[in-house]
Design an enzyme around this catalytic site. Structure first.
Site, mmCIF file in Angstrom:
data_model
loop_
_atom_site.group_PDB
_atom_site.id
_atom_site.type_symbol
_atom_site.label_atom_id
_atom_site.label_comp_id
_atom_site.label_asym_id
_atom_site.label_seq_id
_atom_site.Cartn_x
_atom_site.Cartn_y
_atom_site.Cartn_z
ATOM 1 N N CYS A 1 0.833 -1.192 0.000
ATOM 2 C CA CYS A 1 0.000 0.000 0.000
ATOM 3 C C CYS A 1 0.874 1.249 0.000
ATOM 4 C CB CYS A 1 -0.921 -0.006 1.225
ATOM 5 S SG CYS A 1 -2.087 1.378 1.266
ATOM 6 N N HIS B 1 -2.246 -3.889 5.149
ATOM 7 C CA HIS B 1 -2.035 -3.456 6.535
ATOM 8 C C HIS B 1 -3.369 -3.119 7.170
ATOM 9 C CE1 HIS B 1 -2.612 0.980 5.928
ATOM 10 N NE2 HIS B 1 -2.312 0.644 4.685
ATOM 11 N N ARG C 1 2.712 5.172 6.416
ATOM 12 C CA ARG C 1 3.060 4.542 7.694
ATOM 13 C C ARG C 1 3.573 3.119 7.536
ATOM 14 N NH1 ARG C 1 -2.791 5.380 10.082
ATOM 15 N NH2 ARG C 1 -3.164 4.572 7.960
ATOM 16 N N ASP D 1 0.413 3.791 1.711
ATOM 17 C CA ASP D 1 0.325 4.429 3.023
ATOM 18 C C ASP D 1 1.716 4.770 3.565
ATOM 19 O OD1 ASP D 1 -0.006 4.759 5.964
ATOM 20 O OD2 ASP D 1 -2.074 4.183 5.554
ATOM 21 N N CYS E 1 -6.123 0.261 6.905
ATOM 22 C CA CYS E 1 -5.932 0.761 5.536
ATOM 23 C C CYS E 1 -7.096 1.680 5.136
ATOM 24 C CB CYS E 1 -5.826 -0.410 4.566
ATOM 25 S SG CYS E 1 -5.603 0.085 2.840
#
Length: 202
Positions: A40, A96, A44, A42, A99
């Site tokens: 992803c 994750h 993080r 993302d 998400c």
């Protein structure tokens, strides 16, 4: 933030690059990653940080909700290069918990044009989980349900990967394996949700 990025690069050069110049000079000549990571976007979920890998070890493709879309020419080129040229033996699809892309499957945004179209490639994961919960007459808290959808989405994207003929060929030849993982931001752990050593038969 842009200034901070450039300052960070200067620190990297003086504190890391110069100290390991031989390593980076070798990397500049060629790369030999042994894993393709489809994850992803993302911020993080930084691949090298959560797996403690070095530059050159992991070939990375990231997008919203770690989706494998067979009409995505970007991913198609990444896969083709990974398999035909880099000879990468392992592909990881890593989702994750928490998400935002998966959470958006339940949304009805009138402002977004492209996100809903992209997420069509993950809708089946939500539907599978909801169908199973109805079949078992189970009602879960929203967070637990979403975690199940995150995991099912990883399995779904592994299925999508095997729709590429050259991926199936490599798996059937025993030279490549697929792995489905989920990263837990609350603990830092990676959970293995699926591993395919040979191509699935439909």
């Amino acid at each position: 933030m842009i200034t901070a990025l450039l300052e960070g690069n200067r620190r990297f050069v003086s504190e890391v690059f110069d100290r390991e110049r031989d390593y980076f000079e070798d990397l500049a000549k060629q790369q030999r990653p042994t894993v393709l990571w489809i994850g992803c976007s993302d911020s993080r979920v930084p691949v090298n940080t959560i797996t403690q890998t070095r530059p050159g070890e992991v070939f990375v493709h990231r997008n919203v909700a770690n989706i494998v879309a067979t009409n995505d020419w970007n991913l198609s080129a990444v896969l083709e290069f990974s398999i035909n040229h880099l000879r990468i033996p392992d592909i990881v699809v890593c989702g994750h918990y928490g998400c935002g892309g998966i959470a958006a499957l339940d949304g009805d945004s009138k402002e977004d044009r492209y996100i809903p179209i992209w997420l069509n490639n993950a809708c089946k994961a939500r539907d599978r989980v909801d169908d199973k919960l109805r079949e078992l007459h189970i009602e879960l808290p929203p967070g637990q349900r979403m975690n199940l959808i995150v995991e099912e989405n990883v399995r779904l994207q592994l299925e999508h990967l095997q729709e590429y003929p050259f991926v199936r060929t490599a798996m059937e030849a025993g030279i490549m394996a697929l792995h489905g993982w989920v990263y837990d931001m609350s603990s830092g752990d990676i959970k293995v949700v699926q591993r395919n050593t040979i191509a699935c038969r439909y």
